[in-house]
Design an enzyme around this catalytic site. Structure first.
Site, PDB file in Angstrom:
ATOM      1  N   HIS A 188       0.830  -1.205   0.000  1.00  0.00           N
ATOM      2  CA  HIS A 188       0.000   0.000   0.000  1.00  0.00           C
ATOM      3  C   HIS A 188       0.864   1.254   0.000  1.00  0.00           C
ATOM      4  CE1 HIS A 188      -3.646  -2.437   1.278  1.00  0.00           C
ATOM      5  NE2 HIS A 188      -4.045  -1.730   0.236  1.00  0.00           N
ATOM      6  N   ARG A 293      -9.896  -7.626 -12.003  1.00  0.00           N
ATOM      7  CA  ARG A 293      -9.394  -8.941 -11.595  1.00  0.00           C
ATOM      8  C   ARG A 293     -10.055  -9.341 -10.276  1.00  0.00           C
ATOM      9  NH1 ARG A 293      -4.804  -5.921 -13.317  1.00  0.00           N
ATOM     10  NH2 ARG A 293      -3.793  -6.797 -15.174  1.00  0.00           N
ATOM     11  N   ARG A 329     -13.903  -9.875 -14.694  1.00  0.00           N
ATOM     12  CA  ARG A 329     -13.450 -11.234 -14.994  1.00  0.00           C
ATOM     13  C   ARG A 329     -13.792 -12.110 -13.811  1.00  0.00           C
ATOM     14  NH1 ARG A 329      -7.198 -12.217 -16.126  1.00  0.00           N
ATOM     15  NH2 ARG A 329      -7.005 -11.834 -13.891  1.00  0.00           N
ATOM     16  N   GLU A 427      -6.980 -16.735 -24.195  1.00  0.00           N
ATOM     17  CA  GLU A 427      -5.604 -16.789 -23.695  1.00  0.00           C
ATOM     18  C   GLU A 427      -4.978 -18.164 -23.868  1.00  0.00           C
ATOM     19  OE1 GLU A 427      -5.827 -15.805 -19.484  1.00  0.00           O
ATOM     20  OE2 GLU A 427      -7.855 -16.618 -19.410  1.00  0.00           O
ATOM     21  N   ASN A 450      -0.618 -12.156 -21.934  1.00  0.00           N
ATOM     22  CA  ASN A 450       0.423 -12.705 -21.050  1.00  0.00           C
ATOM     23  C   ASN A 450       0.402 -14.232 -21.095  1.00  0.00           C
ATOM     24  OD1 ASN A 450       0.681 -10.017 -20.418  1.00  0.00           O
ATOM     25  ND2 ASN A 450      -0.261 -10.192 -18.411  1.00  0.00           N
ATOM     26  N   ASP A 451      -0.774 -14.813 -20.841  1.00  0.00           N
ATOM     27  CA  ASP A 451      -0.886 -16.274 -20.884  1.00  0.00           C
ATOM     28  C   ASP A 451      -0.862 -16.795 -22.315  1.00  0.00           C
ATOM     29  OD1 ASP A 451      -0.803 -17.312 -18.322  1.00  0.00           O
ATOM     30  OD2 ASP A 451      -2.909 -16.914 -17.926  1.00  0.00           O
ATOM     31  N   ARG A 461       6.187 -18.281 -17.969  1.00  0.00           N
ATOM     32  CA  ARG A 461       6.542 -16.875 -17.791  1.00  0.00           C
ATOM     33  C   ARG A 461       7.046 -16.577 -16.382  1.00  0.00           C
ATOM     34  NH1 ARG A 461       1.661 -13.405 -16.439  1.00  0.00           N
ATOM     35  NH2 ARG A 461      -0.148 -14.754 -16.199  1.00  0.00           N
ATOM     36  N   CYS A 498      -6.326  -7.149 -23.268  1.00  0.00           N
ATOM     37  CA  CYS A 498      -6.163  -6.694 -21.889  1.00  0.00           C
ATOM     38  C   CYS A 498      -4.843  -7.126 -21.284  1.00  0.00           C
ATOM     39  CB  CYS A 498      -7.326  -7.163 -21.004  1.00  0.00           C
ATOM     40  SG  CYS A 498      -7.384  -8.935 -20.739  1.00  0.00           S
TER      41      CYS A 498
END
Length: 553
Positions: A188, A293, A329, A427, A450-451, A461, A498
């Site tokens: 944070h 997410r 998602r 993905e 990414n995936d 990754r 995304c």
């Protein structure tokens, strides 16, 4: 000149003298002449006073970083009401007869260590929040205060670590940046620093002898130069000046369309991980939220979040966006995102294991709670729902069936529900190759690059040894993306990106020429991406060749 490396939490440059902050720990003795009940009363009184102080910090944070980021201090107040924490302190007082400050310090250390030992980086970062709250309670019990960290002149602060409460109390006019030994980009404190636009490095091997020395903090290259040479200092001052001019220029793009010189328009949305990021979405003028997410709600919880707990969060996000689209998602837990209470088995290859939609379709009680909460939130704005890790039409149909059951239940209960657009994450290579059939089932695709890169190139990754060949620009990956866009458009299905590639300015023209409808990026990338889009003319010869989608070409 000495160069030290760390992890940057904000691309930026700070130039100025270093001030090494020595945090003197409060002397904590276990000895007491009071009874356990009297020590418990002392502890309760200290907690109430800390709550009042946290309320004051919340009000200050509202002015400095906005409501969503100020919420951390509300969370800190809630920590002081956590039954597990309170019971542990009380048990220690009763069984060991210690002082309240010793019990508070010991239990705080234990809880902090538990968070730090978790596999998930986000949950590890919560250890700092526990330490912060515990430290404040101990200070209240011992009558000690940390005092003012900064002096009269602007400095780069150097410390072992900084807590959120310390960070928000810093005089921004005197703080050029900070360097810490501990901390993470998920903490944070890091979030507050980014919001306050303070360059910072974490994970640096600091040295007390730096106190008073001139330094350059280079967030772009994850390093700091102690006692820089005159030539380096001059060049970094020029870079700093350019940064300030660039930031001012980006602000002028707010309110403008994401349209190319030849009139091609594309939606630019933002990716976020929790409700605290919504303020950044608004500040950076994103057109909506392209990826919420939802798994972070689970990662931040000690047990399965209830439907009502999730509904409150989703509703806040939707209302804050004031009619702009929010794409939720569904739960993408598993692989590198683990929550202990799910009791998932260890897997040899978790990235391709029991995760995301595979969990939801086999644990439908969890899935239905989440879908019901999302459907209820849809009554307060524009909501889309998408399913991750899809490989087949059958999975989509089964997920849609569960969603339909939830809708019927809520309608029969008299709950208000809005219109909900349905989509999937593309993905996996399987989803790409089945894109025509999948597009008949949903209204949109969102490419998780990414995936998709990981699975297409058969490269884990998370394995740093493979970084040299982990190429998201690989023609195979770009052909997958193009094929998905073309398949979606054949069936009136809009297609977005995304994953991290969406913010890559070297691929923006390529994606627009492919016909992508939406790019969803981190909030800080929205305005730079808008500038890139507005500089392009798709009627001109392309800067780079768009890979053909036919693998035989």
């Amino acid at each position: 000149m000495l160069v030290v490396n760390g992890k940057s939490i904000l691309n930026g440059i700070a130039i100025g003298p270093l001030l090494v902050y020595h945090k003197a720990d409060a002397a904590v003795s276990s000895a007491t002449a009071l009874t356990p009940q009297e020590e418990w009363t002392r502890f309760e009184d200290a907690c109430e006073k800390v709550k009042e102080h946290l309320a004051d910090l919340y009000e200050k944070a509202l002015e400095d970083v906005g409501e969503e980021n100020a919420a951390i201090f509300e969370i800190h107040q809630m920590m002081l009401e956590d039954e597990d924490y309170l019971d542990a302190v009380k048990d220690m007082l009763e069984t060991q007869g210690t002082s309240a400050e010793y019990a508070a310090s010991t239990v705080g250390d234990q809880f902090s260590a538990s968070f730090a030992a978790m596999d998930d980086a986000y949950m590890q970062a919560r250890a700092a929040d526990v330490r912060d709250v515990s430290h404040q309670v101990v200070n209240m019990l011992t009558g000690r205060t940390d005092g003012t960290l900064l002096g009269d002149r602007p400095v780069i602060l150097v410390a072992d670590d900084l807590t959120p409460s310390e960070t928000i109390q810093l005089d921004k006019s005197k703080l050029l940046g900070f360097i810490t030994r501990h901390g993470s980009s998920n903490s944070h404190t890091a979030i507050l620093a980014r919001t306050m636009n303070i360059p910072a490095l974490v994970g640096v091997d600091i040295d007390e002898s730096w106190d008073g020395q001139m330094a350059v903090l280079d967030g772009y290259h994850h390093c700091a130069h102690i006692n820089p040479t005159p030539d380096l200092l001059s060049s970094m001052e020029e870079k700093r000046k350019q940064d300030l001019e660039d930031q001012a220029a980006l602000q002028k793009l707010k309110g403008l369309a994401n349209v190319t010189l030849n009139g091609t328009e594309v939606n630019v949305y933002a990716n976020i991980g929790n409700v605290g990021d919504v303020g950044l979405v608004v500040q950076n003028d994103a057109g909506g939220i392209g990826l919420f997410r939802s798994e972070f709600i689970y990662l931040e919880a000690d047990d399965y979040p209830t439907e009502e707990q999730q509904f409150i969060i989703y509703k806040r996000v939707v209302q804050a966006m004031a009619g702009k689209k929010v794409v939720f998602r569904t739960l993408d837990i598993g692989a590198d995102k683990q929550a202990a209470y799910f009791h998932l088995d260890d897997e040899a290859n978790p990235a391709m294991g029991y995760r995301a939609i595979r969990i939801c379709l086999t644990r439908k009680d969890i899935f239905k709670q989440q879908l019901r909460a999302m459907l209820r939130a849809s009554a307060f704005g524009t909501v889309s729902i998408m399913f991750p890790m899809i490989i087949s039409v059958q999975e989509v149909r089964e997920a849609k069936h569960v969603l339909a059951e939830c809708r019927e239940e809520l309608v029969s209960e008299g709950e208000a529900i809005g219109e909900v657009e349905l989509g999937i994450m593309v993905e996996t290579p399987a989803a790409v190759m089945m894109a025509d059939e999948l597009a008949e089932e949903v209204s949109f695709f969102s490419l998780g690059t990414n995936d998709l890169t990981q699975y297409t190139l058969a490269i884990d990754r998370q394995n740093s040894k493979l970084d040299a060949i982990n190429d998201p620009h690989h023609p195979a990956v770009l052909r997958m993306i193009r094929h998905t866009i073309e398949a979606g458009h054949r069936h009136n299905c809009w297609v977005g990106i995304c994953g991290e590639l969406g913010a890559d300015p070297t691929l923006t023209e390529t994606f627009l020429r492919m016909g992508v409808d939406e790019l969803s990026v981190s909030p800080a990338s929205v305005l730079p991406l808008r500038r890139r889009i507005r500089s392009l003319d798709l009627n001109q010869e392309p800067e780079t060749q768009v890979p053909a989608c036919d693998p035989c070409k």
